[in-house]
Write an enzyme that holds these catalytic residues in place. Sequence first.
Site, PDB file in Angstrom:
ATOM      1  N   GLY A 180       1.107  -1.035   0.800  1.00 43.80           N
ATOM      2  CA  GLY A 180       0.044  -0.301  -0.042  1.00 43.80           C
ATOM      3  C   GLY A 180       1.138   0.867  -0.158  1.00 43.80           C
ATOM      4  N   SER A 181       0.661   1.884   0.670  1.00 43.15           N
ATOM      5  CA  SER A 181       1.314   3.520   0.441  1.00 43.15           C
ATOM      6  C   SER A 181       2.941   4.003   0.972  1.00 43.15           C
ATOM      7  CB  SER A 181       0.030   4.422   1.076  1.00 43.15           C
ATOM      8  OG  SER A 181      -1.228   4.538   0.739  1.00 43.15           O
ATOM      9  N   THR A 182       2.680   2.565   2.522  1.00 45.80           N
ATOM     10  CA  THR A 182       4.272   2.587   2.252  1.00 45.80           C
ATOM     11  C   THR A 182       5.166   2.533   1.299  1.00 45.80           C
ATOM     12  OG1 THR A 182       4.070   0.521   2.746  1.00 45.80           O
ATOM     13  CG2 THR A 182       3.785   1.466   4.280  1.00 45.80           C
TER      14      THR A 182
END
Length: 758
Positions: A313-315
């Site tokens: 995801g956004s990491t």
Amino acid sequence: MIKRIKLRALLIGGFITLLFVVLLIRVFTLQVVKGQDWHERAVFQWTRNVTIPASRGMITDRNGDVLASDIPAYTVIVNPAVIHENGLENEIIEGLHNILGKDESELKELVNAKKDGKYRPGREVRNEGWKVDETKKAQIDDFNKELMDQLEKEKKGMETGLGLLKEQKRYYPNGTLAAHILGYTDRNGEAVAGLEAYIDDYLKGTPGEMKYESDRQGDQLPQANMVYKPAFNGKNVKLTIDDTIQYYIEDAMKETYEQYKPISMTVIAANPKTMEILGMANLPTFNPNTYWDPATDQKDFFNYAVKATYEPGSTFKIVTLAGAVQERLFNPNAFYQSGQIYVKGTHTPLHDIVRSGWGQITYLEGVKRSSNVAFVKLGSEMLGKDRLLKYINDFGFGQKTGIELPGEISKTINLPGPVEVATASYGHGVSVTPIQQLAAISAVANGGKLLKPHIIKEITDPDNGKVIKSTNTDVVRQVISPEAAKETSSYLEQVVADRAIGTGKHAYIEGYRVAGKTGTAVKYGPDLKPDYSKSVVSFIGFAPVNDPKIALIVIVDQPNDPDVGGGMVAAPIFKKIVSQALPYMGVPKSNTKKTSNGKTTVERPEAPTLTKLAVKDAKQKLLNAGVDFETIGKGASVIRQFPAAGTPMSPGQRIYLLTEETDKMTVPDLKGESLRDALDILTLLKCSVTVQGEGYVSEQLVTDKNGKRSVQLTLKPVKDDETSEDASSSSTEGGSISEDTSADDLADGKSGKEAGDN
């Protein structure tokens, strides 16, 4: 008659001669032909060969604290023949049942064991009596003394038929601490998992032996020949981990594990400048001293840190951001339209968490809010497939890191089409391992160098103390320039420092500059549709930004609350661990100093002078200082600031930059702002304020009387403003997660649950 006598004598003589010849042949065969063989058999019978065991090498943390070592152990032995001779069957069964907890029926079977109709001379009490510790040994010794006293009163023999065989076993003094790093050896001393297995050749050593001639009782004969071969003990291994930091990690994990009941959790900490692992833990876990406990599940032994892939995801946006900064494509002050974006050749848009978006916002605000649209534009439109894939590979994804732990895996990352390029830009459709993610964020922290992670610091010979192997810092490649790494760090710092819209605000630590990124990946069910009740949430970051000492990744697989994201669950774990680890490591807070008498005082930094500066220069100055800020107006230079230059600032306080004359500006929409931030803005605009309620701004009413503006604010308490991140699928081996899906599937998800604290 005489002839018969002669014939008989001849026959007898011939028979005797024949027997003598046969005897001579037999003697010749035994003594000459097979003499060596019989000699060896005889030597074997009177020669005793005693094995001298080698001690397994110790494993310690970086400070020398013992994590694994060999200790004396004792195996309980019963002699059924002696026990029955002295009538101690019932006493032995009852006593061992009370001490060892072994079932009485099994003990009865051991005590009554026979062979060829006779009671056997010796039997080991397994498993409960196998390699027991000193405490159990003392209990057995006391019990044996009681039996001997009983025999003495009854005037029977002095042997009870109960004894102890001295051995050694592997012992882990801290129980579950660092269990997945250490692994364990089985009860025969054979290495099974973890470092115990990975470096078994160093740890196990070489047994010695002693040969000597003995009598029938096994006692050494006087002046007999003896051959002695010494044992060589295993090498000692010092790890890079710190058992105190390891404790901080596991303690923080347990609190969240009990609250959210996830499938699994993983945390890894490292020194980003060397990639020495300072701590690594997973939940659920196990105790290597009692690995055979029936309550221990097979999944408890799984080291997710290196053996599991998951969709980040956004990491993963740190890769896109760093690549765009390196290529000088990222302009933090440039504006774009948030909300949704169409990928070339598709008819279904990709969305931000708020499908309607936040209007025209800057790319820096997009980073803070973790806008998927911003990163699609950066990764797909600006970088493009080839450059994005290059940075993904350069940051170490799709290849093993080479850490000294067994079972590390990796999955190749391919971006076949424009949809995959777009979604990979914000961490969808890619599979990574936690250790790869940590190495990547460490590259941003340390000046752009991808380093090989290490968990072994040095290996020494216990006999002479010499270091036979040591680990140095291994640079794999320079991924981005030091300047680009510093700039990327400043943007990631804003994700944490912005206490209003920063998705990483729950990782903020007063007195330390923290950079980080949250992530939430929604899982997919068997029908390949997103299941919004299941997600993998995470946080990755480092501190202090100006001189990084620790980088940390936190992953929580499927918390029981579907409404929480990485910012709500994982960021607080990061905060708790790092806020303990940095003072322990001797890193002072930036807002403290020691006085001449040794006392520590808290300093409040003064607001810098920003008026008359170009907006771009003012923003860069604040980014370099790690100060949160917000610009009001669309002017080219700063007209006024709040707080004023030289004003002592509170921890985490935001600076507001006014770029237009107040009488020409409309009052911005303050809904969702805290009262303090709203008052700061309105003070800067020279508006009078009235307030009703408490909490956050829910409504505002602007009035203008005689050229003097007044604003009435209505406040309402709100639920935790945490949101959950971009609706990504996940794929975690050994722990969960499902298959990849298309961008169209992603876009069809429910509004408000598809992207998160990113």
